[in-house]
Design a protein around this motif. Structure first.
Motif, short mmCIF file in Angstrom:
data_model
loop_
_atom_site.label_atom_id
_atom_site.label_comp_id
_atom_site.label_asym_id
_atom_site.label_seq_id
_atom_site.Cartn_x
_atom_site.Cartn_y
_atom_site.Cartn_z
N CYS A 26 -31.39 96.19 18.48
CA CYS A 26 -31.25 96.49 19.90
C CYS A 26 -31.71 95.30 20.76
CB CYS A 26 -32.08 97.72 20.27
SG CYS A 26 -32.02 98.05 22.06
N PRO A 27 -30.75 94.65 21.43
CA PRO A 27 -31.14 93.49 22.24
C PRO A 27 -32.04 93.88 23.41
CG PRO A 27 -28.82 94.06 22.58
CD PRO A 27 -29.30 94.91 21.46
N PHE B 243 -36.16 97.68 32.57
CA PHE B 243 -34.73 97.72 32.93
C PHE B 243 -34.41 98.77 33.99
CE2 PHE B 243 -34.40 95.79 28.62
CZ PHE B 243 -33.63 94.68 28.94
N LEU C 5 -34.47 102.19 33.46
CA LEU C 5 -33.78 103.38 32.96
C LEU C 5 -34.40 104.59 33.64
CD1 LEU C 5 -32.90 101.42 30.59
CD2 LEU C 5 -32.92 103.47 29.15
N ALA D 62 -34.42 108.82 18.67
CA ALA D 62 -34.66 107.75 17.69
C ALA D 62 -35.98 107.97 16.96
CB ALA D 62 -34.67 106.39 18.40
N GLU E 168 -28.36 103.05 14.27
CA GLU E 168 -27.73 101.79 13.84
C GLU E 168 -26.51 102.20 13.04
OE1 GLU E 168 -26.08 98.63 12.60
OE2 GLU E 168 -26.78 99.84 10.94
N GLY E 169 -25.37 101.61 13.40
CA GLY E 169 -24.16 102.01 12.69
C GLY E 169 -23.08 100.96 12.80
N SER F 30 -20.62 97.56 15.72
CA SER F 30 -21.45 96.96 16.77
C SER F 30 -20.71 95.77 17.40
CB SER F 30 -22.76 96.44 16.19
OG SER F 30 -23.42 97.47 15.52
N MET F 31 -21.16 95.42 18.60
CA MET F 31 -20.47 94.34 19.32
C MET F 31 -20.87 92.96 18.81
SD MET F 31 -20.64 95.76 23.20
CE MET F 31 -22.40 96.07 23.16
N THR F 32 -22.17 92.76 18.53
CA THR F 32 -22.63 91.41 18.18
C THR F 32 -23.31 91.36 16.81
OG1 THR F 32 -24.80 91.66 19.24
CG2 THR F 32 -23.00 90.86 20.63
N ARG G 51 -23.61 108.31 15.80
CA ARG G 51 -23.29 106.91 16.05
C ARG G 51 -22.30 106.74 17.21
NH1 ARG G 51 -24.04 102.07 17.43
NH2 ARG G 51 -22.48 100.57 16.80
N GLU H 261 -23.95 101.92 24.32
CA GLU H 261 -24.35 100.51 24.21
C GLU H 261 -23.25 99.55 24.67
OE1 GLU H 261 -25.30 100.68 20.14
OE2 GLU H 261 -27.08 101.89 20.52
N PHE I 99 -24.06 99.65 28.48
CA PHE I 99 -25.37 99.14 28.92
C PHE I 99 -25.33 97.71 29.48
CE2 PHE I 99 -28.35 102.01 26.13
CZ PHE I 99 -27.92 103.12 26.84
N PHE J 188 -27.47 97.11 32.75
CA PHE J 188 -28.87 96.67 32.62
C PHE J 188 -29.03 95.16 32.43
CE2 PHE J 188 -28.89 101.11 30.97
CZ PHE J 188 -29.65 101.66 31.98
N PHE J 189 -28.00 94.49 31.91
CA PHE J 189 -28.13 93.04 31.69
C PHE J 189 -27.68 92.23 32.92
CE2 PHE J 189 -27.73 93.37 26.72
CZ PHE J 189 -28.96 94.00 26.68
C1 HEM Z 1 -34.72 103.39 24.92
C2 HEM Z 1 -34.60 103.33 23.66
C3 HEM Z 1 -33.56 102.58 22.90
C4 HEM Z 1 -33.30 102.77 21.59
C5 HEM Z 1 -34.00 103.76 20.68
C6 HEM Z 1 -32.24 101.87 21.23
C7 HEM Z 1 -31.71 101.75 19.95
C8 HEM Z 1 -30.66 100.94 19.60
C9 HEM Z 1 -30.10 100.84 18.30
C10 HEM Z 1 -30.58 101.62 17.07
C11 HEM Z 1 -29.08 99.97 18.35
C12 HEM Z 1 -28.18 99.51 17.20
C13 HEM Z 1 -26.85 100.16 17.27
C14 HEM Z 1 -25.82 99.38 16.51
O1 HEM Z 1 -25.70 99.58 15.30
O2 HEM Z 1 -25.13 98.57 17.13
C15 HEM Z 1 -29.00 99.49 19.70
C16 HEM Z 1 -28.04 98.61 20.15
C17 HEM Z 1 -27.95 98.22 21.45
N1 HEM Z 1 -28.84 98.48 22.45
FE1 HEM Z 1 -30.44 99.70 22.37
N2 HEM Z 1 -31.86 101.14 22.31
C18 HEM Z 1 -32.65 101.54 23.36
C19 HEM Z 1 -32.63 101.02 24.64
C20 HEM Z 1 -31.78 100.06 25.07
C21 HEM Z 1 -31.79 99.48 26.39
C22 HEM Z 1 -32.78 99.84 27.49
C23 HEM Z 1 -30.76 98.58 26.44
C24 HEM Z 1 -30.33 97.69 27.56
C25 HEM Z 1 -31.12 97.29 28.48
C26 HEM Z 1 -30.12 98.59 25.15
C27 HEM Z 1 -29.02 97.84 24.82
C28 HEM Z 1 -28.40 97.86 23.59
C29 HEM Z 1 -27.14 97.18 23.32
C30 HEM Z 1 -26.30 96.37 24.29
C31 HEM Z 1 -26.86 97.41 21.96
C32 HEM Z 1 -25.62 96.99 21.20
C33 HEM Z 1 -25.81 95.79 20.32
C34 HEM Z 1 -24.50 95.41 19.68
O3 HEM Z 1 -23.60 96.24 19.56
O4 HEM Z 1 -24.37 94.27 19.26
N3 HEM Z 1 -30.77 99.49 24.34
N4 HEM Z 1 -29.98 100.08 20.45
#
Ligand code: HEM
Length: 394
Positions: free
Chosen positions: A79-80, A129, A131, A143, A184-185, A188-190, A252, A259, A262, A266-267
């Motif tokens: 998670c970035p 951010f 939220l 989570a 996580e699944g 994903s984008m990156t 997922r 995501e 987001f 948020f970014f």
């Molecule tokens: C609040 C609790 C949060 C949890 C538990 C969480 C959890 C996760 C997890 C498990 C993934 C991996 C998913 C994958 O397989 O792609 C992920 C991806 C991501 N998260 Fe979070 N996240 C949280 C908050 C945030 C916040 C606040 C942001 C933005 C400010 C954010 C932005 C993203 C983005 C952009 C990805 C996609 C990465 C990609 O696809 O390459 N997340 N997050």
């Protein structure tokens, strides 16, 4: 028989006492693990915080939260957003113990170690951010229930780690956010799908595609909602063609679509707040996991009413039925699993299927902790008129 149990009792007690604070319970019998949990009190479970008092525009990449590269023992994951929060701030203690987590005040959004309590995560995503409170609680407690440790009340934002303390008995996983097949699944984008390598680390080829889609579909070469819709569709199509083990179903599907949206919110610097993420800022978040210089968070809390119409917009452009591959390019639709639009169905699936699989028959302090966290999760979805699920009874 009674005589044998009495003879064995001191042995179990000795094993339970001999387990170090961060010890793994792997290799012990179920009975020994149950004894361990019964003999170890729950860590305090602070309730999630309420909404921010000052919930407006704010400089979040400020001097009191400098960017510092994670150290060799600091955990980062897929998670970035959370990685960025853990990278900005000053470590107060070098390596806090489990008990210190419950008393230490951190001058940072998240502990730099990448191991945190769920209430700390809620605070961090609100502060860093903006939220909305219910949205933050929903993301965090789903989570924590699936990937965190209910006994020590700690979760890793990266891979599984002994830093979250002794695990509850299998089949519980306590895998951290990097645990594949939970949130996580695939697609994903990156990051790459787990079938191809480590899905938690930044992948340059994937980011090139992210950039190409932004250039082709986004306003002025930015990642906006149109770029998001096309990229989300392409990522699924690509995995259908190439990943024989692709799975794209609840929960997922919800994380994947949220995501994708987001970064458009948020970014983007809160002073601009135009839904258009430039690629320089995108790289900063996705690769070094760093706020751009002088970055301001969203001007007001962002919650379900903003996110859900946007995920719906992505879906409407490229509708799909959840499913999984049985070999490459052989996508089997699973229409009986909850659809993306079925929010209560996905909540129910997380609680009654995913959680129940990991905790088939919890008891004692473990049950108590799970019930507490389940109530926190439900408090975040009440606005959706879902019926509360009680996987372990009321
Ligand atoms: C609040 C609790 C949060 C949890 C538990 C969480 C959890 C996760 C997890 C498990 C993934 C991996 C998913 C994958 O397989 O792609 C992920 C991806 C991501 N998260 Fe979070 N996240 C949280 C908050 C945030 C916040 C606040 C942001 C933005 C400010 C954010 C932005 C993203 C983005 C952009 C990805 C996609 C990465 C990609 O696809 O390459 N997340 N997050």
């Amino acid at each position: 028989m009674a005589k044998i149990s009495i003879l064995l009792l001191p042995v179990f007690v000795k094993v339970a006492l001999a387990i170090p604070a961060y010890g793994s319970l792997a290799g012990l019998t179920q009975r020994q693990v149950d004894d361990f949990i019964a003999n170890n009190t729950l860590a305090p479970i602070p309730p999630p915080p309420g909404p921010l008092v000052n919930d407006g525009l704010l400089l979040v990449n400020d001097p009191s939260h400098p960017f510092i590269q994670p150290g060799p023992d600091d955990l980062r994951g897929p998670c970035p957003g959370l990685n960025t929060l853990a990278n900005h701030g000053v470590r107060k203690t070098l390596r806090p113990t489990v008990s210190e987590f419950h008393f230490a005040e951190f001058n940072q959004y998240l502990p730099r170690s990448g191991v945190a309590r769920p209430d700390q995560l809620v605070t961090a995503v609100m502060e860093g951010f903006n939220l909305g409170n219910d949205f933050a609680r929903f993301l965090v407690y789903q989570a924590h229930l699936i990937d965190g440790n209910p006994i020590t009340n700690l979760i890793s934002i990266g891979m599984k780690t002994p830093q979250t303390g002794p695990d509850p008995p299998a089949p519980a996983i306590v895998g951290g956010l990097s645990q594949h097949g939970t949130f996580e699944g695939d697609t994903s984008m990156t990051r790459v799908d787990a079938f191809f390598g480590n899905p938690a680390i930044f992948n340059e080829t994937r980011f090139d595609e992210f950039s190409a889609f932004s250039m082709q579909f986004g306003v002025n070469g930015t990642y906006d909602i149109n770029a998001a819709a096309e990229l989300r569709h392409q990522r699924l199509e690509d995995s259908i063609q190439t990943n024989p083990e692709l799975s794209f179903q609840s929960p997922r599907i919800l994380s994947a679509f949220s995501e994708a949206v987001f970064p458009t919110i948020f970014f983007v610097d809160g002073r601009l707040d135009n839904g258009q993420l430039n690629l320089q800022a995108a790289r900063s978040f996705f690769q070094p996991n760093k706020f751009p210089d002088n970055f301001f968070r969203q001007p007001a809390p962002v919650s379900f009413p903003t996110i859900q119409p946007l995920t719906q917009q992505l879906f409407d452009k490229h509708p799909f039925v959840p499913g999984m591959n049985n070999g490459t390019n052989n996508f089997i639709e699973l229409p009986d699993t909850p659809a993306l639009s079925d929010f209560c169905g996905i909540y129910d699936d997380i609680v009654n299927r995913v959680l129940k699989t990991q905790y088939p028959n919890p008891s004692g302090p473990l049950l108590e902790a799970l019930q507490t966290n389940l109530n926190f999760l439900f408090s975040a979805v009440e606005g959706h008129n879902c019926t509360q699920a009680f996987p372990f009874g009321q």
